[in-house]
Design a protein around this motif. Sequence first.
Motif, PDB file in Angstrom:
ATOM      1  N   PRO A  18       2.100  -6.963 -85.625  1.00  0.00           N
ATOM      2  CA  PRO A  18       2.909  -6.719 -84.421  1.00  0.00           C
ATOM      3  C   PRO A  18       2.115  -6.719 -83.122  1.00  0.00           C
ATOM      4  N   ILE A  19       0.800  -6.615 -83.202  1.00  0.00           N
ATOM      5  CA  ILE A  19      -0.006  -6.688 -81.987  1.00  0.00           C
ATOM      6  C   ILE A  19       0.161  -8.039 -81.301  1.00  0.00           C
ATOM      7  N   LEU A  20       0.629  -9.040 -82.038  1.00  0.00           N
ATOM      8  CA  LEU A  20       0.851 -10.371 -81.480  1.00  0.00           C
ATOM      9  C   LEU A  20       2.074 -10.443 -80.572  1.00  0.00           C
ATOM     10  N   ILE A  21       2.985  -9.487 -80.704  1.00  0.00           N
ATOM     11  CA  ILE A  21       4.246  -9.539 -79.969  1.00  0.00           C
ATOM     12  C   ILE A  21       4.046  -9.044 -78.536  1.00  0.00           C
ATOM     13  N   GLU A  22       4.409  -9.908 -77.598  1.00  0.00           N
ATOM     14  CA  GLU A  22       4.348  -9.535 -76.182  1.00  0.00           C
ATOM     15  C   GLU A  22       5.257  -8.331 -75.964  1.00  0.00           C
ATOM     16  N   ARG A  23       4.841  -7.425 -75.117  1.00  0.00           N
ATOM     17  CA  ARG A  23       5.641  -6.238 -74.864  1.00  0.00           C
ATOM     18  C   ARG A  23       5.405  -5.752 -73.449  1.00  0.00           C
ATOM     19  N   PRO A  24       6.259  -4.966 -72.935  1.00  0.00           N
ATOM     20  CA  PRO A  24       7.463  -4.433 -73.575  1.00  0.00           C
ATOM     21  C   PRO A  24       8.613  -5.440 -73.530  1.00  0.00           C
ATOM     22  N   ILE A  25       9.500  -5.311 -74.498  1.00  0.00           N
ATOM     23  CA  ILE A  25      10.725  -6.094 -74.535  1.00  0.00           C
ATOM     24  C   ILE A  25      11.866  -5.115 -74.336  1.00  0.00           C
ATOM     25  N   VAL A  26      12.744  -5.428 -73.417  1.00  0.00           N
ATOM     26  CA  VAL A  26      13.877  -4.555 -73.126  1.00  0.00           C
ATOM     27  C   VAL A  26      15.154  -5.260 -73.563  1.00  0.00           C
ATOM     28  N   LEU A  27      15.960  -4.548 -74.352  1.00  0.00           N
ATOM     29  CA  LEU A  27      17.272  -5.031 -74.763  1.00  0.00           C
ATOM     30  C   LEU A  27      18.309  -4.141 -74.103  1.00  0.00           C
ATOM     31  N   ALA A  28      19.206  -4.740 -73.337  1.00  0.00           N
ATOM     32  CA  ALA A  28      20.244  -3.976 -72.649  1.00  0.00           C
ATOM     33  C   ALA A  28      21.420  -4.893 -72.336  1.00  0.00           C
ATOM     34  N   ASN A  29      22.609  -4.356 -72.447  1.00  0.00           N
ATOM     35  CA  ASN A  29      23.821  -5.091 -72.078  1.00  0.00           C
ATOM     36  C   ASN A  29      23.936  -6.440 -72.780  1.00  0.00           C
ATOM     37  N   GLY A  30      23.507  -6.493 -74.038  1.00  0.00           N
ATOM     38  CA  GLY A  30      23.599  -7.730 -74.807  1.00  0.00           C
ATOM     39  C   GLY A  30      22.600  -8.798 -74.408  1.00  0.00           C
ATOM     40  N   LYS A  31      21.610  -8.425 -73.594  1.00  0.00           N
ATOM     41  CA  LYS A  31      20.606  -9.366 -73.127  1.00  0.00           C
ATOM     42  C   LYS A  31      19.214  -8.828 -73.437  1.00  0.00           C
ATOM     43  N   ALA A  32      18.216  -9.656 -73.206  1.00  0.00           N
ATOM     44  CA  ALA A  32      16.836  -9.243 -73.436  1.00  0.00           C
ATOM     45  C   ALA A  32      15.947  -9.781 -72.328  1.00  0.00           C
ATOM     46  N   ALA A  33      14.864  -9.056 -72.066  1.00  0.00           N
ATOM     47  CA  ALA A  33      13.876  -9.488 -71.081  1.00  0.00           C
ATOM     48  C   ALA A  33      12.515  -8.918 -71.459  1.00  0.00           C
ATOM     49  N   ILE A  34      11.485  -9.661 -71.132  1.00  0.00           N
ATOM     50  CA  ILE A  34      10.127  -9.151 -71.301  1.00  0.00           C
ATOM     51  C   ILE A  34       9.797  -8.395 -70.026  1.00  0.00           C
ATOM     52  N   GLY A  35       9.266  -7.199 -70.177  1.00  0.00           N
ATOM     53  CA  GLY A  35       9.023  -6.323 -69.032  1.00  0.00           C
ATOM     54  C   GLY A  35       7.752  -6.597 -68.268  1.00  0.00           C
ATOM     55  N   ARG A  36       7.278  -7.817 -68.261  1.00  0.00           N
ATOM     56  CA  ARG A  36       6.119  -8.202 -67.457  1.00  0.00           C
ATOM     57  C   ARG A  36       6.472  -9.441 -66.684  1.00  0.00           C
ATOM     58  N   PRO A  37       6.609  -9.353 -65.416  1.00  0.00           N
ATOM     59  CA  PRO A  37       6.494  -8.171 -64.578  1.00  0.00           C
ATOM     60  C   PRO A  37       7.710  -7.260 -64.758  1.00  0.00           C
ATOM     61  N   PRO A  38       7.579  -5.985 -64.424  1.00  0.00           N
ATOM     62  CA  PRO A  38       8.673  -5.031 -64.609  1.00  0.00           C
ATOM     63  C   PRO A  38       9.983  -5.450 -63.943  1.00  0.00           C
ATOM     64  N   GLU A  39       9.884  -6.185 -62.851  1.00  0.00           N
ATOM     65  CA  GLU A  39      11.080  -6.619 -62.136  1.00  0.00           C
ATOM     66  C   GLU A  39      11.961  -7.522 -62.989  1.00  0.00           C
ATOM     67  N   ALA A  40      11.399  -8.165 -64.008  1.00  0.00           N
ATOM     68  CA  ALA A  40      12.170  -9.070 -64.874  1.00  0.00           C
ATOM     69  C   ALA A  40      13.275  -8.325 -65.605  1.00  0.00           C
ATOM     70  N   VAL A  41      13.093  -7.031 -65.813  1.00  0.00           N
ATOM     71  CA  VAL A  41      14.084  -6.226 -66.519  1.00  0.00           C
ATOM     72  C   VAL A  41      15.321  -5.983 -65.654  1.00  0.00           C
ATOM     73  N   LEU A  42      15.150  -5.951 -64.370  1.00  0.00           N
ATOM     74  CA  LEU A  42      16.281  -5.666 -63.468  1.00  0.00           C
ATOM     75  C   LEU A  42      17.421  -6.642 -63.653  1.00  0.00           C
ATOM     76  N   ALA A  43      17.145  -7.859 -64.018  1.00  0.00           N
ATOM     77  CA  ALA A  43      18.171  -8.888 -64.170  1.00  0.00           C
ATOM     78  C   ALA A  43      19.150  -8.587 -65.310  1.00  0.00           C
ATOM     79  N   ILE A  44      18.722  -7.782 -66.284  1.00  0.00           N
ATOM     80  CA  ILE A  44      19.616  -7.498 -67.423  1.00  0.00           C
ATOM     81  C   ILE A  44      20.238  -6.107 -67.365  1.00  0.00           C
ATOM     82  N   LEU A  45      19.850  -5.322 -66.391  1.00  0.00           N
ATOM     83  CA  LEU A  45      20.403  -3.961 -66.295  1.00  0.00           C
ATOM     84  C   LEU A  45      21.703  -3.920 -65.521  1.00  0.00           C
TER      85      LEU A  45
END
Length: 88
Positions: free
Chosen positions: A61-88
């Motif tokens: 699992p160290i190979l998996i890029e993180r953090p990954i955020v799942l919200a509202n039926g969508k997903a985003a990689i949290g790098r940069p953190p602003e990428a998560v805003l699009a799915i919230l």
Amino acid sequence: MKIIEYLKQPPSTAELEHILDKLGMEPRQLMRKQEAPYKANNLADTQLDKATLIRIMVENPILIERPIVLANGKAAIGRPPEAVLAIL
């Protein structure tokens, strides 16, 4: 929102396939290529199929890029953190 620490609780094959689907990515796109298991398993080899790549990611699992955020039926990689805003 639920936080899953992949290094402590790796995703199953089905969970990782679901995450890749939501992200619209192929396995290598979600890999941390600088990690030792990437080189040790020769993951740059284009002959490796998707199932093999996912299996190796689940086993390492160290190979998996993180953090990954799942919200509202969508997903985003949290790098940069602003990428998560699009799915919230």
